[in-house]
Design a protein around this motif. Sequence first.
Motif, PDB file in Angstrom:
ATOM      1  N   ASN B  31       0.778  -1.233   0.215  1.00  0.00           N
ATOM      2  CA  ASN B  31       0.203  -0.046  -0.020  1.00  0.00           C
ATOM      3  C   ASN B  31       0.966   1.372  -0.044  1.00  0.00           C
ATOM      4  OD1 ASN B  31      -2.713  -0.892   0.085  1.00  0.00           O
ATOM      5  ND2 ASN B  31      -2.211  -1.610   2.307  1.00  0.00           N
ATOM      6  N   HIS B  33       1.222   5.265   0.267  1.00  0.00           N
ATOM      7  CA  HIS B  33       0.744   6.671   0.611  1.00  0.00           C
ATOM      8  C   HIS B  33       1.504   7.785   0.138  1.00  0.00           C
ATOM      9  CE1 HIS B  33      -1.304   3.281   2.986  1.00  0.00           C
ATOM     10  NE2 HIS B  33      -0.325   3.187   3.685  1.00  0.00           N
ATOM     11  N   TYR B  35       2.188  12.088   0.556  1.00  0.00           N
ATOM     12  CA  TYR B  35       2.081  13.196   1.410  1.00  0.00           C
ATOM     13  C   TYR B  35       2.610  14.539   0.665  1.00  0.00           C
ATOM     14  CZ  TYR B  35       1.805   9.658   4.699  1.00  0.00           C
ATOM     15  OH  TYR B  35       1.264   8.512   5.502  1.00  0.00           O
ATOM     16  N   TYR B  48      -3.922   7.626   0.073  1.00  0.00           N
ATOM     17  CA  TYR B  48      -3.691   6.161   0.622  1.00  0.00           C
ATOM     18  C   TYR B  48      -4.157   5.168  -0.115  1.00  0.00           C
ATOM     19  CZ  TYR B  48      -8.340   6.989   2.795  1.00  0.00           C
ATOM     20  OH  TYR B  48      -9.772   6.926   2.814  1.00  0.00           O
ATOM     21  N   TYR B  86       6.072  13.298  -0.963  1.00  0.00           N
ATOM     22  CA  TYR B  86       6.747  12.149  -0.491  1.00  0.00           C
ATOM     23  C   TYR B  86       5.852  10.796  -0.514  1.00  0.00           C
ATOM     24  CZ  TYR B  86       9.817  15.463   1.585  1.00  0.00           C
ATOM     25  OH  TYR B  86      10.699  16.395   2.095  1.00  0.00           O
ATOM     26  N   GLN B  88       5.230   6.657   0.728  1.00  0.00           N
ATOM     27  CA  GLN B  88       5.563   6.022   1.785  1.00  0.00           C
ATOM     28  C   GLN B  88       4.984   4.608   1.981  1.00  0.00           C
ATOM     29  OE1 GLN B  88       2.961   6.061   5.032  1.00  0.00           O
ATOM     30  NE2 GLN B  88       3.985   4.397   5.635  1.00  0.00           N
ATOM     31  N   TRP B  90       5.219   0.604   3.997  1.00  0.00           N
ATOM     32  CA  TRP B  90       5.560  -0.157   5.363  1.00  0.00           C
ATOM     33  C   TRP B  90       6.351  -1.345   4.717  1.00  0.00           C
ATOM     34  CZ3 TRP B  90       5.297   1.383  10.396  1.00  0.00           C
ATOM     35  CH2 TRP B  90       4.615   2.533  10.678  1.00  0.00           C
ATOM     36  N   ALA B  95       8.079   2.196   8.725  1.00  0.00           N
ATOM     37  CA  ALA B  95       7.664   3.069   7.846  1.00  0.00           C
ATOM     38  C   ALA B  95       8.754   3.426   6.947  1.00  0.00           C
ATOM     39  CB  ALA B  95       7.151   4.149   8.240  1.00  0.00           C
ATOM     40  N   LEU B  97      10.083   6.110   3.910  1.00  0.00           N
ATOM     41  CA  LEU B  97       9.767   7.303   3.026  1.00  0.00           C
ATOM     42  C   LEU B  97      10.495   7.517   1.701  1.00  0.00           C
ATOM     43  CD1 LEU B  97       9.000   9.384   6.266  1.00  0.00           C
ATOM     44  CD2 LEU B  97       7.326   9.307   4.465  1.00  0.00           C
TER      45      LEU B  97
END
Lengths: 121, 106
Positions: B31, B33, B35, B48, B86, B88, B90, B95, B97
């Motif tokens: 997944n 995400h 920012y 997300y 950014y 991101q 996991w 995490a 980035l």
Amino acid sequence: QLHLVQSGAEVREPGASMKVSCTTSGYTFNIYGISWVRQAPGQGLEWMGWISGFNGNTNFAQKLHGRVTMTTDTFTSTAYMELRNLTSDDTAVYYCARVGLTNGFYFFDVWGQGTLVTVSS
Amino acid sequence: SYELTQPLSVSVALGQTARLTCGGNDIENKNVHWYQQKPGQAPVLVMYRDSTRPSGIPERFSGSNSGNTATLTISRAQVGDEADFYCQVWDNSNAVLGGGTKLTVL
């Protein structure tokens, strides 16, 4: 409304410790976690670790192991991040961010305003 | 350790489409995400789980993830979209980035 409010700027000498707080409101603290992310001047974002608001479980970035502690106070819905043995490389803006505890919700959807920590003699 | 690769900068003409990429090994299995961070401000979640927009994010923002590349697409780019972006993911409970991409709207 969701809010994460962080403590104010700090200046620390090399070798000292810092502790930043992140007071949350507008949601149930113990069904989310808090991650800490820092940003050195002119640099990108660096994840430091996270703590569960449910049971206090933590996980830290490998490079910070042994120097960082993350805690929570569920009565005040506040998370804390302490970093010890500071060097000039720790000069940065430190952010807290809410993170989900359920698979598929592991993203940082609400952020604090940031806390500038300057390490200088 | 897992790494995410983002171009340092992307430029787009006003009103055109910007495509910001995030490269990672088999990233399609994660997944992703995204920012957005404007100067002097905290980051804001803009996408997300690859392609879901949070409330308040314009429909001009869309996301995709395939193979080794995730992409954040900004249609009809506006001056107000200028920012650092950014990605991101996991990996093993950590995490990760990306290094960030500076978007400039010309």
